[in-house]
Design a protein around this motif. Sequence first.
Motif, PDB file in Angstrom:
ATOM      1  N   GLY A  52     -46.713 -35.015  -9.160  1.00 52.14           N
ATOM      2  CA  GLY A  52     -47.039 -35.981  -8.448  1.00 52.14           C
ATOM      3  C   GLY A  52     -48.236 -35.645  -7.560  1.00 52.14           C
ATOM      4  N   GLY A  53     -48.942 -34.600  -7.837  1.00 51.15           N
ATOM      5  CA  GLY A  53     -50.142 -34.492  -6.928  1.00 51.15           C
ATOM      6  C   GLY A  53     -49.685 -33.434  -5.537  1.00 51.15           C
ATOM      7  N   ASP A  54     -48.594 -33.151  -5.431  1.00 51.58           N
ATOM      8  CA  ASP A  54     -47.985 -32.475  -4.255  1.00 51.58           C
ATOM      9  C   ASP A  54     -48.892 -31.270  -3.839  1.00 51.58           C
ATOM     10  OD1 ASP A  54     -45.927 -32.793  -1.927  1.00 51.58           O
ATOM     11  OD2 ASP A  54     -46.199 -30.718  -2.355  1.00 51.58           O
ATOM     12  N   ALA A  55     -49.409 -31.066  -2.713  1.00 50.64           N
ATOM     13  CA  ALA A  55     -50.317 -30.115  -2.116  1.00 50.64           C
ATOM     14  C   ALA A  55     -49.597 -28.933  -2.191  1.00 50.64           C
ATOM     15  CB  ALA A  55     -51.252 -30.145  -1.041  1.00 50.64           C
ATOM     16  N   ARG A  56     -48.405 -29.010  -1.744  1.00 48.59           N
ATOM     17  CA  ARG A  56     -47.452 -27.414  -1.777  1.00 48.59           C
ATOM     18  C   ARG A  56     -47.076 -26.981  -2.949  1.00 48.59           C
ATOM     19  NH1 ARG A  56     -43.387 -30.559   1.701  1.00 48.59           N
ATOM     20  NH2 ARG A  56     -43.783 -31.980   0.382  1.00 48.59           N
ATOM     21  N   ALA A  57     -46.887 -28.080  -4.080  1.00 52.59           N
ATOM     22  CA  ALA A  57     -46.626 -27.680  -5.278  1.00 52.59           C
ATOM     23  C   ALA A  57     -47.723 -26.794  -5.906  1.00 52.59           C
ATOM     24  CB  ALA A  57     -46.156 -28.726  -5.876  1.00 52.59           C
ATOM     25  N   PHE A  58     -48.915 -27.388  -5.807  1.00 51.37           N
ATOM     26  CA  PHE A  58     -50.130 -26.637  -6.244  1.00 51.37           C
ATOM     27  C   PHE A  58     -50.251 -25.200  -5.727  1.00 51.37           C
ATOM     28  CE2 PHE A  58     -51.925 -31.253  -7.347  1.00 51.37           C
ATOM     29  CZ  PHE A  58     -51.772 -30.928  -8.643  1.00 51.37           C
ATOM     30  N   ASN A  59     -49.866 -25.232  -4.487  1.00 50.85           N
ATOM     31  CA  ASN A  59     -49.833 -23.985  -3.647  1.00 50.85           C
ATOM     32  C   ASN A  59     -49.178 -22.757  -4.316  1.00 50.85           C
ATOM     33  OD1 ASN A  59     -50.802 -21.957  -1.469  1.00 50.85           O
ATOM     34  ND2 ASN A  59     -48.856 -22.356  -1.018  1.00 50.85           N
ATOM     35  N   MET A  60     -47.810 -23.277  -4.565  1.00 49.08           N
ATOM     36  CA  MET A  60     -46.833 -22.590  -5.291  1.00 49.08           C
ATOM     37  C   MET A  60     -47.196 -22.085  -6.868  1.00 49.08           C
ATOM     38  SD  MET A  60     -45.073 -21.692  -2.504  1.00 49.08           S
ATOM     39  CE  MET A  60     -43.991 -20.548  -3.774  1.00 49.08           C
ATOM     40  N   LEU A  61     -47.780 -23.212  -7.593  1.00 52.55           N
ATOM     41  CA  LEU A  61     -48.445 -22.502  -8.936  1.00 52.55           C
ATOM     42  C   LEU A  61     -49.238 -21.521  -8.683  1.00 52.55           C
ATOM     43  CD1 LEU A  61     -48.533 -26.095 -10.406  1.00 52.55           C
ATOM     44  CD2 LEU A  61     -46.752 -24.541 -10.992  1.00 52.55           C
ATOM     45  N   ALA A  79     -56.589 -19.567  -8.260  1.00 55.75           N
ATOM     46  CA  ALA A  79     -57.545 -19.763  -7.581  1.00 55.75           C
ATOM     47  C   ALA A  79     -57.889 -21.341  -7.670  1.00 55.75           C
ATOM     48  CB  ALA A  79     -59.073 -19.109  -7.597  1.00 55.75           C
ATOM     49  N   ARG A  80     -57.800 -22.002  -8.909  1.00 56.96           N
ATOM     50  CA  ARG A  80     -57.779 -23.055  -9.199  1.00 56.96           C
ATOM     51  C   ARG A  80     -56.689 -24.062  -8.637  1.00 56.96           C
ATOM     52  NH1 ARG A  80     -59.868 -21.096 -14.234  1.00 56.96           N
ATOM     53  NH2 ARG A  80     -57.755 -21.369 -15.372  1.00 56.96           N
ATOM     54  N   TYR A  81     -55.727 -23.406  -8.612  1.00 59.75           N
ATOM     55  CA  TYR A  81     -54.417 -24.155  -7.953  1.00 59.75           C
ATOM     56  C   TYR A  81     -54.514 -24.254  -6.592  1.00 59.75           C
ATOM     57  CZ  TYR A  81     -51.707 -24.894 -12.294  1.00 59.75           C
ATOM     58  OH  TYR A  81     -51.226 -25.294 -13.604  1.00 59.75           O
ATOM     59  N   TYR A  82     -55.066 -23.171  -5.827  1.00 66.39           N
ATOM     60  CA  TYR A  82     -55.095 -23.068  -4.336  1.00 66.39           C
ATOM     61  C   TYR A  82     -56.234 -23.914  -4.052  1.00 66.39           C
ATOM     62  CZ  TYR A  82     -52.476 -18.496  -4.555  1.00 66.39           C
ATOM     63  OH  TYR A  82     -51.641 -17.637  -4.462  1.00 66.39           O
ATOM     64  N   ARG A  83     -57.163 -24.229  -4.830  1.00 69.57           N
ATOM     65  CA  ARG A  83     -58.616 -25.099  -4.461  1.00 69.57           C
ATOM     66  C   ARG A  83     -57.944 -26.637  -4.546  1.00 69.57           C
ATOM     67  NH1 ARG A  83     -61.722 -25.612  -1.141  1.00 69.57           N
ATOM     68  NH2 ARG A  83     -62.782 -23.562  -1.695  1.00 69.57           N
ATOM     69  N   LYS A  84     -56.940 -26.790  -5.618  1.00 72.33           N
ATOM     70  CA  LYS A  84     -56.490 -28.238  -5.639  1.00 72.33           C
ATOM     71  C   LYS A  84     -55.611 -28.461  -4.383  1.00 72.33           C
ATOM     72  CE  LYS A  84     -56.194 -29.015 -10.535  1.00 72.33           C
ATOM     73  NZ  LYS A  84     -55.317 -29.488 -11.688  1.00 72.33           N
ATOM     74  N   ALA A  85     -55.182 -27.471  -3.834  1.00 70.05           N
ATOM     75  CA  ALA A  85     -54.004 -27.691  -2.878  1.00 70.05           C
ATOM     76  C   ALA A  85     -54.611 -27.873  -1.556  1.00 70.05           C
ATOM     77  CB  ALA A  85     -52.972 -26.567  -2.598  1.00 70.05           C
TER      78      ALA A  85
END
Length: 232
Positions: A52-61, A79-85
């Motif tokens: 669903g595009g949740d920033a917290r989820a991208f950070n945890m990934l 790093a790619r997930y952190y950047r998305k978050a």
Amino acid sequence: MIDAPAPGRVDALDDMAARPTLVEVQLVLGQMHLDRREPTAALEWFRSAARGGDARAFNMLGRCHERGWGVRPSPATAARYYRKAADRGDVWALFNLADLHCRGEGVPQDDATAYALYAAAARRGHVKSLNMLGLFHECGRAVPADVGEAADFFRAAAEGGDCWGCFNHARTLIANGEIEAALIWFERAFHTGFSQFYRAMGEALAGLGDPRLSTIAARSLALAEHTAGDMP
């Protein structure tokens, strides 16, 4: 010491509404599985939340890929997930991405970029970033060395409750001969620390000769053993 472990929890859900959303439930379930040392299940819940595009989820990934929780470690993928978050406003992701640039893991080692990311997080009240800014000013990384500026950042991080901030603020007090004042901050560090931190604090204080600091060191090392294996 210029390294500090990045957070790997989803404790920033205290603001959940009385009726949490599906994504919030997925995030909490992911964290529950991490706490139970079931990283593969945790990873799947974070992936579900991220759809669903949740920033917290991208950070945890990002954390899962950085630490190898349920997947082969890959700082570059992290790093790619952190950047998305971070692009979606997650302050922890700013900190985690800064850490990767600080260490040069998965991304180019770049002090200026790391400093800018820590500063962006610190402006939003992120206390661990305040501590890292203190280390950069103390060591002269990305900015001219300035122990006075470093001390201000350490104190701010300590007052915000960061264990490393408490430790580094106490270090500056010891350097100024204020051991009694330093003991107060070492004590506060126990409340928010974790295994690797306790070990580092114990080893740093063990050889200083002062019996009061030796007591803190022994307590720290014992606590490190007791909490070994906990996920930070």
